[in-house]
Design an enzyme around this catalytic site. Structure first.
Site, PDB file in Angstrom:
ATOM      1  N   ASP A 198      -4.363  18.101   5.065  1.00 22.60           N
ATOM      2  CA  ASP A 198      -5.152  17.918   3.850  1.00 22.60           C
ATOM      3  C   ASP A 198      -5.426  16.420   3.705  1.00 22.60           C
ATOM      4  O   ASP A 198      -4.518  15.646   3.402  1.00 22.60           O
ATOM      5  CB  ASP A 198      -4.350  18.489   2.673  1.00 22.60           C
ATOM      6  CG  ASP A 198      -4.912  18.084   1.316  1.00 22.60           C
ATOM      7  OD1 ASP A 198      -5.938  17.370   1.275  1.00 22.60           O
ATOM      8  OD2 ASP A 198      -4.316  18.483   0.302  1.00 22.60           O
ATOM      9  N   GLN A 201      -6.484  12.803  -0.087  1.00 23.09           N
ATOM     10  CA  GLN A 201      -6.045  11.503  -0.602  1.00 23.09           C
ATOM     11  C   GLN A 201      -6.109  10.398   0.443  1.00 23.09           C
ATOM     12  O   GLN A 201      -6.012   9.219   0.102  1.00 23.09           O
ATOM     13  CB  GLN A 201      -4.604  11.601  -1.130  1.00 23.09           C
ATOM     14  CG  GLN A 201      -4.439  12.488  -2.336  1.00 23.09           C
ATOM     15  CD  GLN A 201      -5.136  11.918  -3.566  1.00 23.09           C
ATOM     16  OE1 GLN A 201      -5.326  10.712  -3.693  1.00 23.09           O
ATOM     17  NE2 GLN A 201      -5.529  12.796  -4.469  1.00 23.09           N
ATOM     18  N   LYS A 224     -13.499  12.102  -4.136  1.00 25.91           N
ATOM     19  CA  LYS A 224     -12.427  11.113  -4.109  1.00 25.91           C
ATOM     20  C   LYS A 224     -12.867   9.878  -3.328  1.00 25.91           C
ATOM     21  O   LYS A 224     -12.134   8.907  -3.224  1.00 25.91           O
ATOM     22  CB  LYS A 224     -11.179  11.696  -3.451  1.00 25.91           C
ATOM     23  CG  LYS A 224     -10.724  12.978  -4.132  1.00 25.91           C
ATOM     24  CD  LYS A 224      -9.260  12.992  -4.382  1.00 25.91           C
ATOM     25  CE  LYS A 224      -8.751  14.348  -4.768  1.00 25.91           C
ATOM     26  NZ  LYS A 224      -8.444  14.445  -6.205  1.00 25.91           N
TER      27      LYS A 224
END
Lengths: 404, 140
Positions: A198, A201, A224
């Site tokens: 993932d 971030q 993001k």
């Protein structure tokens, strides 16, 4: 040269006031702000060539299709992906993970094992729990240390020929830890397990070479990294994407439909049912252009400076404890002050125009691990400044004196 | 005093302050005077959902009036619940059911009234009124 003043001029929202004070936006790990260059692309799309893609014979449809596919190429280049059809546009990371989890549920069987790290976001836990319930597979957790680092020895112990899938975030949203994903991927491959990373971030801070990583799946959310909400990507190796069944049925994802049988479209369209977020996809490409023009290396160097400065200044406050002190971390600081609830600090900071996140950050297992109700999380981006760090520190001090 | 009179009194007290900091400081003070819930009622069942911080509320009927006690792990939340309880406690259930909470807006805490706000002020009000409805049914 990295010029933060010049960069800030690109972000109109940074000029606004909140509660009568200049906005200090430190919730970048939740969503980043959008530069004018990307906003212009969104306005241009709706002003000049808004049309449905891939099926029209008319000029606007062709233009929109071209731009949408050009953006896919930009994503391909940015992440050094081998083939553009290995990129599936999704609504974001959560959608991408669900797509993969759903696909795996058709061939995992009872007794198979899947590994998840202890520092996952709920969206990288719940889909796999649902999968485990459906298929009878066993979900095991890779533990972490108090510093917020994964325990790699324990990880190796957990791997076996029963392990079919490993999923882990590249960077923890709650702690900022950068996980050693190359090692995680290589070790999993040794036992024949597939790996989903993932990257939600990580992508705003680290430019990853997905071919070099040899990862099986990698997920990203555009919002993001200076793009709009509601769009992201799933990277999957071609052989995996061919093996996985489609996730949703509908237009775009079919080759031929009769009432007896439907044959599916080629990659990536097999996974792109319905009209996608066309404008979002194009703007995602523009966001990558914007960030690459500044350069990831100089951005992350600058963010590291901010992180070090903020860590040092915050730790000067008595009773303040930082959660997540890994050696490698992105510009995220999760903290609490002895005897004060994070929600109280967040509320006072908001009155001072400072936007932070409070709560469990969709990572309750981490909060349970530290036995805390949540944290205050300040997450910095390349457009934040040391002056803003000072305002934060002053705000936290003020909150502390009001609340204790 | 009626609920309305108490609310007017609270509005008066808050009108002495001219900035948010003083208002918040006063709210924190009020939080410290909150009639605390007996520890034995601090159960999962008594937690109000929808708050980022934990809020426990307990209600008991004394004669024909409802008495509330509460607690929270966050001090600002404690202040908010203290203000609510001050206006609702020692009142008849039917009066609590009928009462409005516009005074929250008047004391400059409007931002806490948004249903999407994580502090769950709206959930608190709902919970206090639910207690009132339950005890009113019992009285009938």
């Amino acid at each position: 040269m990295f010029d933060v003043k010049k960069i800030r001029n690109d972000f109109p929202i940074l000029n606004r006031k909140v509660n009568g004070r200049p906005l200090v936006y430190l919730d970048n790990a939740a969503t980043s702000q959008t530069p004018q260059q990307v906003i212009n692309v969104i306005v241009d799309y709706y002003s000049n060539y808004n049309a449905n893609i891939h099926r029209g014979v008319h000029a606007l449809s062709q233009e929109a299709t071209d731009k949408y596919e050009q953006a896919r190429k930009k994503i391909q280049e940015h992440f050094n992906i081998g083939k553009s059809h290995e990129i599936v546009y999704t609504s974001g990371t959560t959608h991408a993970i669900n797509l993969v989890a759903n696909g795996f549920s058709s061939f995992l069987k009872q007794g198979d094992e899947i590994l998840v790290s202890a520092m996952e976001h709920h969206s990288n836990i719940v889909p796999w729990q649902m999968l485990a319930e459906r298929t009878g597979t066993i979900l095991k957790v890779i533990p972490m240390s108090l510093d917020g680092e994964l325990e790699m020895d324990a990880y190796e112990q957990l791997l076996s020929d029963k392990t079919k899938l490993v999923f882990c975030n590249h960077v923890s949203n709650a702690l900022g830890t950068i996980n050693p994903i190359q090692e995680i991927i290589d070790k999993a491959h040794e036992v024949g397990a597939a790996v989903l990373i993932d990257g939600a971030q990580a992508a705003p801070h680290i430019k990853s070479d997905l071919q070099a990583l040899n990862v099986d799946f990698y997920t990203v959310s555009a919002h993001k990294m200076c793009g709009p909400t509601g769009v992201g990507m799933l990277y999957g190796k071609e052989e995996w994407l061919n093996t996985l069944p489609p996730y949703q049925g509908g237009g775009e994802m079919i080759a031929e439909v009769t009432f007896e049988k439907t044959t599916y479209a080629d990659l990536p369209h097999k996974f792109e049912a319905g009209t996608p977020n066309i404008c979002g996809g194009i703007a995602f490409g523009a966001a990558l252009d914007y960030m690459n023009a500044i350069g990831f290396e100089s951005m992350s160097e600058y963010e590291k400076e901010l992180l070090d400065y903020a860590t040092e200044k915050l730790l000067e406050i008595e009773g303040l404890k930082i959660y997540g002190t890994a050696k490698d971390k992105t510009s995220v600081i999760s903290f609490n002050i002895d005897g004060i609830h994070p929600y109280d600090i967040g509320t006072i900071l908001d009155k001072l125009g400072i936007a932070v996140r409070t709560g469990h950050h969709c990572a309750q297992p981490i909060m349970d691990f530290y036995k805390i109700p949540g944290t205050v999380r300040a997450s910095f981006s390349f457009y934040n400044t040391k002056e803003e760090v000072d305002i934060l520190v002053e705000g936290v001090q003020r909150a502390k004196s009001m609340l204790l | 005093m009626t609920i309305e009179e108490i609310q007017e009194e609270i509005v008066d007290e808050f009108s002495m302050f001219d900035d948010w900091m003083q208002r918040y400081e006063y709210m924190i003070e009020l939080g410290k005077s909150l009639p605390l819930i007996n520890e034995k009622y601090k159960t999962e069942d008594n937690i109000i959902k929808g708050c980022q911080s934990k809020v426990w509320v307990h209600a008991e009927l004394e004669d024909d009036k409802l008495v509330f006690t509460a607690d929270s792990d966050a001090i600002i939340t404690k202040g908010i619940i203290a203000i609510l309880i001050r206006s609702f406690s020692n009142q008849r259930p039917q009066d609590i059911i009928n009462a409005d909470t516009d005074f929250i807006d008047e004391i400059g805490l409007k931002e806490h009234l948004s249903p999407t706000r994580a502090n769950g002020l709206v959930s608190m009000i709902k919970q206090l009124k639910l207690y009132a409805v339950a005890y009113q049914t019992q009285l009938n």
